[in-house]
Design a protein around this motif. Structure first.
Motif, mmCIF file in Angstrom:
data_model
loop_
_atom_site.group_PDB
_atom_site.id
_atom_site.type_symbol
_atom_site.label_atom_id
_atom_site.label_comp_id
_atom_site.label_asym_id
_atom_site.label_seq_id
_atom_site.Cartn_x
_atom_site.Cartn_y
_atom_site.Cartn_z
ATOM 1 N N UNK A 193 0.662 -1.235 -0.105
ATOM 2 C CA UNK A 193 -0.003 0.101 0.192
ATOM 3 C C UNK A 193 0.816 1.181 -0.029
ATOM 4 N N UNK A 194 2.192 1.229 0.413
ATOM 5 C CA UNK A 194 3.078 2.297 0.629
ATOM 6 C C UNK A 194 3.713 2.468 -0.829
ATOM 7 N N UNK B 163 1.566 5.590 -5.673
ATOM 8 C CA UNK B 163 1.579 6.133 -7.077
ATOM 9 C C UNK B 163 1.359 4.784 -7.966
ATOM 10 N N UNK B 164 0.454 4.602 -8.291
ATOM 11 C CA UNK B 164 0.004 3.352 -9.218
ATOM 12 C C UNK B 164 0.760 3.412 -10.466
ATOM 13 N N UNK C 158 4.361 0.703 -14.092
ATOM 14 C CA UNK C 158 5.791 0.697 -15.112
ATOM 15 C C UNK C 158 6.805 -0.183 -14.639
ATOM 16 N N UNK C 159 7.000 -0.355 -13.469
ATOM 17 C CA UNK C 159 8.074 -1.357 -13.011
ATOM 18 C C UNK C 159 7.654 -2.702 -13.503
ATOM 19 N N UNK C 160 6.362 -3.105 -13.184
ATOM 20 C CA UNK C 160 5.889 -4.569 -13.654
ATOM 21 C C UNK C 160 6.024 -4.734 -15.181
ATOM 22 N N UNK C 161 5.513 -3.724 -16.028
ATOM 23 C CA UNK C 161 5.756 -3.899 -17.348
ATOM 24 C C UNK C 161 7.409 -3.997 -17.746
ATOM 25 N N UNK D 35 15.537 1.733 -11.727
ATOM 26 C CA UNK D 35 15.521 3.017 -11.492
ATOM 27 C C UNK D 35 14.305 3.651 -10.852
ATOM 28 N N UNK D 36 13.285 3.334 -11.488
ATOM 29 C CA UNK D 36 11.744 3.472 -10.831
ATOM 30 C C UNK D 36 11.545 2.619 -9.626
ATOM 31 N N UNK D 37 12.072 1.480 -9.552
ATOM 32 C CA UNK D 37 11.780 0.813 -8.153
ATOM 33 C C UNK D 37 12.504 1.468 -7.198
ATOM 34 N N UNK D 38 13.668 2.079 -7.177
ATOM 35 C CA UNK D 38 14.631 2.451 -6.224
ATOM 36 C C UNK D 38 13.978 3.812 -5.859
ATOM 37 N N UNK D 39 13.175 4.486 -6.839
ATOM 38 C CA UNK D 39 12.573 5.689 -6.310
ATOM 39 C C UNK D 39 11.352 5.425 -5.466
ATOM 40 N N UNK D 40 10.617 4.142 -5.966
ATOM 41 C CA UNK D 40 9.333 4.061 -5.514
ATOM 42 C C UNK D 40 9.595 3.421 -4.002
#
Length: 608
Positions: free
Chosen positions: A26-27, A31-32, A37-40, A97-102
């Motif tokens: 949930x955290x 930002x869904x 984008x990470x899963x894609x 890159x996106x996962x680190x920011x998330x």
């Protein structure tokens, strides 16, 4: 972590993994779009890896094995292959890159929510939970969660997808060859289960032993003067040697089982490769199995064990992170401090304040505090205060004396509503303190505690902590009142000297003078001094008596002191023993009674 190395398994598993995982995700799903984008990117990375491998089958069959001289076609196929792998590289980079920011954003919010919750918890919660335990929620547990979100969890999902993709491709290429592979895979998983279980068991023992070693080292360093004073160096060395040997034995066994997994599983995969090559050759001769298919299958057979190895490596880290998240959520789910107060503090004019009731009625804030038959227990069944009744009219100085543990500090804690009464009531200007909002109640009280705490910052910042909107001039005036101005001027940067390590660069007496100045700048109508001069020498104490008298002028003051010379000029001295008021009166009256206070004052009886 080296390949094939099982992570240290000395971690507690989560009690409710599904609930904790959903709450933790949930955290991230605040930002869904980035998560999608990470899963894609993850699917694209795995898909391009598998597609590139399968494309090699056509290149081998159509150009290499057949001897075709269609160089243009070969070049086109190679360019396609390069394009697929480049796309995979971009997808992997984008996912990381996106996962680190998330993960950073999610854990940042998690830490903030935890810190916010700590501000709302009652002091009784902190009495039951050691500070080091709560600190570990912000450090070890939060760091484990962040690492798992950034790396371990994504790696596990990627490995699972890769394993499924590899198995599907192997079945598509030749299901008969897969029968050979599946047998070796079963053996490999059995090895992971047996050796991994033993490794985790001994890593748990290693972690426990390491904790004892570290604890022993810390204890010995802190108490080295005592060790030397009693000449127990040899005993200290013997104790450390015993703990160190226990740690070595557990570490040796843990690492042995951990490091044997890689060679055993590697050799099993080599056996699988050899058997697959032999069986594939038979199929090529008897059933016309194509060379490209066999080469690609052998390549996949070598790769299929890697996802299992990755999953094994990351599983303990993920479970550890979930257990840490569960501990964080346990703190966040603790019921907050109850505050049903409806009466608020409001400024009338200048330094004049009043209590504003729900109906809008204003009651002038004077500092009239009364205890009416108060009972209290920290732990149910163990009564600390028994029927305490006393009063302090505006401007009076009330002193509490008695043995350690008699209940003196408890009385002052109840005025602040740090704890809730078990019986009776306390009124403040005729209003039950339970009807006053806690923040407003505490804003009207000034406290100087026995254990002085200073924050990292300048001396001026620490004085201003008493009232954040105080000007520099008001802070300096408060320091002069507390007689702290003279020593502050002698500091390297005066009021701008930085205080670090809870005031480690100041003496205990100087720290306490700053605490008194901090209370003075708050300018409250009621002041609570809990052993405020306990760490100040007699000479300094005499210097600040005039300043303290000025500070207490016109205020209701509660004083707790072991040094009886500091309470002689009190309007009322309350002698407390075993949670009950034994004597009450001014200095002269109590001396005339020749009771417990008289014996304490004349030295016939010592405070325990």
């Amino acid at each position: 972590m080296p390949p094939g190395r099982v992570p240290r398994g000395g971690y507690q598993k989560p009690q409710n993994m599904g609930k904790t995982l959903r709450r933790l995700i949930g955290y991230l799903t605040k930002s869904p779009l980035p998560l999608a984008l990470v899963l894609t990117c993850l699917l694209c990375s795995v898909g391009t890896n598998l597609a590139g491998t399968y494309l090699m089958r056509g290149i081998i069959n159509d150009f290499i094995w057949s001897g075709c001289t269609d160089y243009a076609g070969l070049g086109s196929s190679i360019l396609k292959l390069i394009g697929i792998y480049l796309l995979g590289c971009l997808a992997t980079y984008g996912q990381s890159a996106v996962m680190v920011r998330l993960a950073q954003k999610g854990v940042n919010k998690l830490r903030y929510d935890l810190f916010d919750k700590l501000q709302k918890l009652p002091l009784s919660y902190f009495d039951r939970h050691p500070h080091g335990e709560l600190m570990s929620r912000f450090t070890n547990d939060a760091d484990n969660v962040q690492t798992a979100l950034e790396q371990s969890m994504v790696s596990m999902i990627s490995s699972c997808l890769m394993f499924v993709g590899l198995v599907v491709m192997m079945l598509v290429i030749n299901w008969k060859l897969f029968l050979v592979t599946v047998v070796v895979l079963a053996l490999t998983m059995a090895v992971f289960k047996v050796l991994g279980g033993k490794s985790r068991k001994y890593y748990q023992a290693q972690q426990a032993a390491l904790g004892e070693v570290n604890g022993n080292i810390q204890e010995m360093i802190e108490g080295l003067k005592v060790v030397k004073a009693f000449t127990h160096e040899e005993q200290a060395k013997a104790d450390f040697q015993r703990l160190n040997e226990t740690y070595r034995d557990a570490a040796q066994k843990a690492n042995f089982y951990s490091t044997t997994i890689m060679p055993i599983s590697g050799n099993l995969m080599n056996v699988s490769y050899a058997l697959t090559a032999c069986f594939g050759g038979v199929l090529a001769v008897l059933q016309g199995f194509d060379l490209g298919g066999m080469i690609i299958y052998l390549n996949l057979a070598r790769q299929v064990g890697q996802p299992l190895n990755q999953i094994s490596q990351q599983m303990t880290a993920v479970l550890s992170a979930l257990a840490g998240a569960e501990r964080i959520f346990a703190v966040m789910d603790t019921p907050p401090e109850v505050d049903e107060g409806k009466v608020h503090l409001t400024r009338v004019s200048g330094r004049e304040w009043a209590w504003k009731k729900e109906d809008g009625t204003l009651v002038p804030l004077k500092g009239d505090v009364r205890f009416e038959n108060v009972d209290f227990s920290y732990v149910p069944g163990k009564r600390i205060l028994h029927g305490i009744s006393l009063y302090a009219t505006p401007g009076q100085k009330i002193a509490f004396v008695g043995s350690t543990g008699a209940g003196k500090t408890t009385i002052t804690n109840l005025i602040n509503r740090f704890y809730e009464l078990e019986g009776g009531r306390i009124t403040y200007d005729g209003i039950d303190v339970r009807d006053i909002a806690k923040d407003d109640l505490r804003a009207s009280l000034g406290m100087v505690l026995q254990d002085t705490h200073l924050f990292t910052g300048t001396v001026m910042d620490n004085i201003r902590y008493g009232r954040l909107d105080a000007t520099d001039e008001e802070c300096i005036a408060a320091a002069k009142t507390a007689n702290a101005h003279s020593f502050i001027r002698r500091l390297p940067q005066g009021y701008q000297t930085v205080v670090t390590g809870d005031g480690a660069n100041l003496s205990q007496g100087q720290r306490q003078l700053l605490a008194i100045a901090r209370a003075a700048v708050a300018d409250p109508p009621v002041m609570i001094l809990d052993e405020a001069t306990s760490s100040i020498d007699t000479r300094t104490e005499k210097h600040i008596e005039a300043g303290m008298d000025a500070l207490m002028e016109g205020r209701t003051v509660f004083v707790i002191a072991h040094r009886l010379s500091t309470v002689r000029n009190s309007n009322c001295i309350v002698v407390i023993e075993n949670g009950q008021i034994e004597e009450k009166g001014d200095h002269a009256a109590l001396l005339e009674e020749k009771g417990r206070y008289y014996r304490l004052y004349t030295g016939q009886f010592q405070l325990s």
